[in-house]
Design a protein around this motif. Structure first.
Motif, short mmCIF file in Angstrom:
data_model
loop_
_atom_site.label_atom_id
_atom_site.label_comp_id
_atom_site.label_asym_id
_atom_site.label_seq_id
_atom_site.Cartn_x
_atom_site.Cartn_y
_atom_site.Cartn_z
N ARG A 1 54.56 -48.33 -37.91
CA ARG A 1 55.82 -48.86 -36.86
C ARG A 1 56.49 -50.05 -37.96
NH1 ARG A 1 54.26 -51.25 -31.40
NH2 ARG A 1 56.60 -52.37 -31.32
N ILE A 2 55.69 -50.68 -38.70
CA ILE A 2 56.18 -51.65 -39.54
C ILE A 2 56.67 -51.12 -40.71
CG2 ILE A 2 55.51 -54.16 -40.71
CD1 ILE A 2 53.92 -54.86 -38.44
N ALA B 1 57.59 -58.64 -36.59
CA ALA B 1 56.16 -57.85 -36.80
C ALA B 1 55.22 -58.61 -36.43
CB ALA B 1 56.83 -56.94 -38.14
N ARG C 1 53.53 -59.71 -33.83
CA ARG C 1 52.82 -58.85 -33.39
C ARG C 1 51.58 -58.76 -34.22
NH1 ARG C 1 56.26 -55.71 -29.42
NH2 ARG C 1 58.32 -56.07 -29.64
N VAL C 2 51.50 -58.59 -35.30
CA VAL C 2 50.06 -59.22 -35.84
C VAL C 2 49.17 -59.89 -35.82
CG1 VAL C 2 49.30 -58.83 -37.88
CG2 VAL C 2 51.45 -57.16 -37.97
N GLU D 1 63.04 -59.20 -38.37
CA GLU D 1 62.55 -58.86 -38.26
C GLU D 1 61.05 -58.69 -38.64
OE1 GLU D 1 66.16 -54.98 -37.08
OE2 GLU D 1 64.99 -55.04 -39.20
N ILE D 2 61.19 -59.17 -39.74
CA ILE D 2 59.09 -59.81 -40.24
C ILE D 2 59.17 -60.59 -39.26
CG2 ILE D 2 58.71 -60.32 -42.12
CD1 ILE D 2 60.64 -59.53 -44.14
N MET E 1 59.72 -49.78 -41.18
CA MET E 1 60.79 -50.52 -41.26
C MET E 1 61.26 -51.04 -42.62
SD MET E 1 60.83 -51.93 -37.69
CE MET E 1 62.33 -53.16 -37.07
N ALA E 2 59.72 -50.96 -43.32
CA ALA E 2 59.54 -52.05 -44.91
C ALA E 2 60.61 -51.90 -45.61
CB ALA E 2 58.63 -51.56 -45.24
N LEU F 1 51.29 -49.59 -34.57
CA LEU F 1 51.55 -51.21 -35.72
C LEU F 1 51.98 -50.87 -36.67
CD1 LEU F 1 52.75 -53.52 -34.34
CD2 LEU F 1 50.55 -55.31 -34.98
N TRP G 1 64.06 -53.27 -44.78
CA TRP G 1 64.27 -54.69 -45.43
C TRP G 1 63.68 -55.11 -46.82
CZ3 TRP G 1 58.94 -55.89 -41.84
CH2 TRP G 1 59.51 -55.40 -40.74
#
Length: 325
Positions: A120-121, A193, A196-197, A189-190, A124-125, A117, A128
Motif C-alpha cells: 500500500r505504501i 504511512a 502505520r509502520v 500521507e507520509i 503511493m510512493a 502495508l 509522493w
C-alpha cells in the motif's frame, strides 16, 4: 516502475526528504545521515551492514531506523524495493507518541513483516516522489526560480519589464501554490504511512527505561541527536566524553547516562561504530595501508583497529578488503 527512478549512488545523495523505488542501488561505502529511513521490501532481499553488524530485510518486511548509525548495502538480491527518507527534525516535529519515537534511537532497526502495508505504501510512493520533486523542497512556496545571482531566471518568471505578462506571473504563482499544496498532502500521507509502520512494528512499544520513565522527553531526544552528530563529525580525531557532553551543555556523567538509556549503547560504543564504519569504507574504496586506515578512522592503536574491525566484520581487515574487491 522502472529501476531508473532510484539514484545509482544513494550514499552520495544529500540528507533530506526523498522517496525512491526500484532495485537495490549500488552502494560502495558506509554512510550515515540525520534522517529516519524506511525500507520496504516488496520482492527480493536487502542485506545491510548496520553499525558494523549484519542485517537482512526479507520479502514483505519493513525496516525503520535512524540513519545516524553507519550503514551500507552489501550483497542484496535484486527485486522491488521502496525507500522513504524523512529528516529527523521533521520526524520529531510530527509530535508522535514518544513510545514510538524512542525505539528509533536504538542500536537496531525496527523490523516488521507487513506485506500488505508495504504494498500500500509503495503504491503511493511514486506520487509522493513527483510531488516532492515538483515542490523544490527547501525553497519557500511562491519563491521564483533565479539565475543564481538572485535575479529572476529566464524561464518566464522575470518581472514585466522584460515583456512577461502579469498573467504569466500569476500562472507561475498558481503553479507554486499547487506545488506547495501537493507537498503538504504528500507529507501528511507520509506521516500517516510512518505511523502505520511504527504501530505495526512489534517493537513500537519498548520496555520502560531503566530510570522508570515511560517515555523519552523531546529535550532528551534533541540532546541525543546532537551528541550523535558531534561524534559523527569528530570520531576521526581523539574524542573525549567531556567534549561530547560540552556540545550539549551536560556533565560527562549525565551525558553518558542520557545517551545509553536512550540509544541502548554507550557513547564509547557509538564512537567505535562510527570508526569501524569509516575503516570499512576506506578498506573497500582506497588502497591505503591498514596502518594508515587505522589512523584515518580514528583508532588510537593498530591493535584496537584490528580488534574492533575484526569483531564487526567477522574476519580480519585484510580479509574484509579482499572479499569486497
Amino acid at each position: 516502475m522502472s529501476e531508473g527512478w532510484i539514484d545509482e549512488r544513494v550514499e552520495e545523495m544529500p540528507a533530506g526528504l526523498w522517496v525512491r523505488r526500484g532495485a537495490p542501488p549500488a552502494m560502495l561505502s558506509m554512510h550515515r545521515h540525520d534522517d529516519v529511513e524506511i525500507n520496504l521490501v516488496l520482492d527480493g532481499r536487502l542485506h545491510y551492514l548496520f553499525g558494523g553488524q549484519s542485517l537482512t530485510i526479507g520479502e514483505g518486511e519493513i525496516a525503520v531506523f535512524w540513519a545516524a548509525q553507519p550503514h551500507g548495502l552489501v550483497d542484496s538480491r535484486t527485486g522491488d524495493m521502496c525507500w522513504l527518507q524523512v529528516p529527523f527534525a521533521q520526524f520529531l516535529s510530527w509530535g508522535l507518541p514518544e513510545s514510538q519515537t524512542a525505539p528509533l534511537l536504538g542500536a537496531q532497526p525496527l523490523i516488521t513483516r507487513a506485506p500488505e502495508l508495504a504494498r500500500r505504501i509503495a503504491h503511493m510512493a511514486e506520487q509522493w516522489g513527483r510531488e516532492i520533486e515538483g515542490s523544490e523542497v527547501g525553497v519557500p512556496p511562491g519563491t521564483a526560480p533565479t539565475d543564481g545571482r538572485g535575479a529572476p531566471s529566464a524561464d518566464g518568471s522575470a518581472d514585466a519589464q522584460d515583456g512577461t505578462s502579469v498573467g504569466a506571473a500569476g500562472a507561475d504563482a498558481a503553479d507554486d501554490a499547487a506545488d506547495a499544496d501537493g507537498l503538504e498532502i504528500a507529507l501528511l500521507e507520509i506521516q500517516a504511512a510512518v505511523r502505520r509502520v511504527l504501530r505495526a512494528s512489534s517493537r513500537a512499544t519498548p520496555a520502560l527505561p531503566a530510570d522508570g520513565a515511560g517515555s523519552v522527553p523531546a529535550e532528551r531526544l534533541r540532546q541525543v541527536s546532537a551528541m550523535a552528530q558531534f561524534v559523527r563529525d569528530h570520531h576521526r580525531s581523539e574524542l573525549r566524553i567531556a567534549d561530547v557532553a560540552a556540545a550539549v551543555h551536560l556533565t560527562p556523567s549525565h551525558a553518558m547516562t542520557v545517551f545509553r538509556r536512550t540509544v541502548g549503547v554507550t557513547l564509547g560504543q557509538y564512537v567505535t561504530m562510527c570508526r569501524v564504519a569509516e575503516a570499512q569504507r576506506l578498506l573497500l574504496t582506497t588502497s591505503l595501508r591498514v596502518t594508515e586506515i587505522a589512523e584515518e578512522a580514528g583508532f588510537g592503536s593498530l591493535s584496537s583497529f584490528y580488534e574492533h574491525v575484526s569483531a564487526a566484520c567477522g574476519m580480519t581487515p585484510r580479509e574484509y578488503r579482499r572479499q569486497g574487491r
